[in-house]
Scaffold this motif. Structure first.
Motif, PDB file in Angstrom:
ATOM      1  N   THR A  49       3.891  -3.105 -10.737  1.00 32.56           N
ATOM      2  CA  THR A  49       3.471  -3.003  -9.340  1.00 32.56           C
ATOM      3  C   THR A  49       4.188  -1.884  -8.591  1.00 32.56           C
ATOM      4  O   THR A  49       3.964  -1.697  -7.402  1.00 32.56           O
ATOM      5  N   ASP A  50       5.030  -1.138  -9.265  1.00 33.75           N
ATOM      6  CA  ASP A  50       5.772  -0.044  -8.645  1.00 33.75           C
ATOM      7  C   ASP A  50       4.863   1.179  -8.548  1.00 33.75           C
ATOM      8  O   ASP A  50       4.626   1.873  -9.532  1.00 33.75           O
ATOM      9  N   GLU A  51       4.339   1.439  -7.351  1.00 37.69           N
ATOM     10  CA  GLU A  51       3.388   2.536  -7.180  1.00 37.69           C
ATOM     11  C   GLU A  51       4.039   3.910  -7.311  1.00 37.69           C
ATOM     12  O   GLU A  51       3.399   4.867  -7.731  1.00 37.69           O
ATOM     13  N   LYS A  97      -6.122   3.231  -9.425  1.00 37.79           N
ATOM     14  CA  LYS A  97      -5.157   3.064  -8.333  1.00 37.79           C
ATOM     15  C   LYS A  97      -4.944   4.363  -7.568  1.00 37.79           C
ATOM     16  O   LYS A  97      -4.464   4.345  -6.447  1.00 37.79           O
TER      17      LYS A  97
END
Length: 126
Positions: A49-51, A97
């Motif tokens: 989840t670390d963009e 994403k």
């Protein structure tokens, strides 16, 4: 100096990935390479989840490398297909994403996807 826990995990992921590549291409020790690839996957999963880091591409790449060992060195078509599918899934997620990637980075990921589909198709044809 003491590092933050997430940085330690990131370094461990990179270390295991590098060791896996070394074992695969220099030592030709495929069992050991797989062990390091799986360890790297375990570390990378904590960053999904670390963009900013965008490890989805790394997860896709590792699954591709695992699939190639399974397909070409261990003749395990079923597990190779599973890993090709996971690789495709992670690359597609990384693209969807749209995490501030350059046009060049997008092009590289589409190129990787094309290669993955080609390998998977050839595997299905066997």
């Amino acid at each position: 100096t003491e590092m933050y826990p997430m940085e330690t995990n990131w370094l461990s992921a990179m270390n295991n990935h590098c060791l896996a590549v070394y074992e695969q291409f220099v030592e030709e020790n495929y069992e050991q390479a797989l062990t390091h690839y799986y360890k790297a996957l375990n570390f990378w999963h904590s960053y999904m989840t670390d963009e900013e880091l965008n490890c989805l591409r790394d997860l896709g790449e590792i699954h591709r490398q695992i699939a190639e060992i399974l397909q070409f060195k261990m003749n395990d078509s079923e597990q190779a297909k599973i890993n090709y599918d996971k690789s495709i899934e992670y690359y597609q997620l990384a693209i969807s994403k749209n995490l501030s990637l350059s046009n060049y980075e997008h092009a590289l990921m589409y190129k990787a996807l094309a290669r993955l589909y080609e390998r998977k198709t050839r595997l299905n044809d066997c």
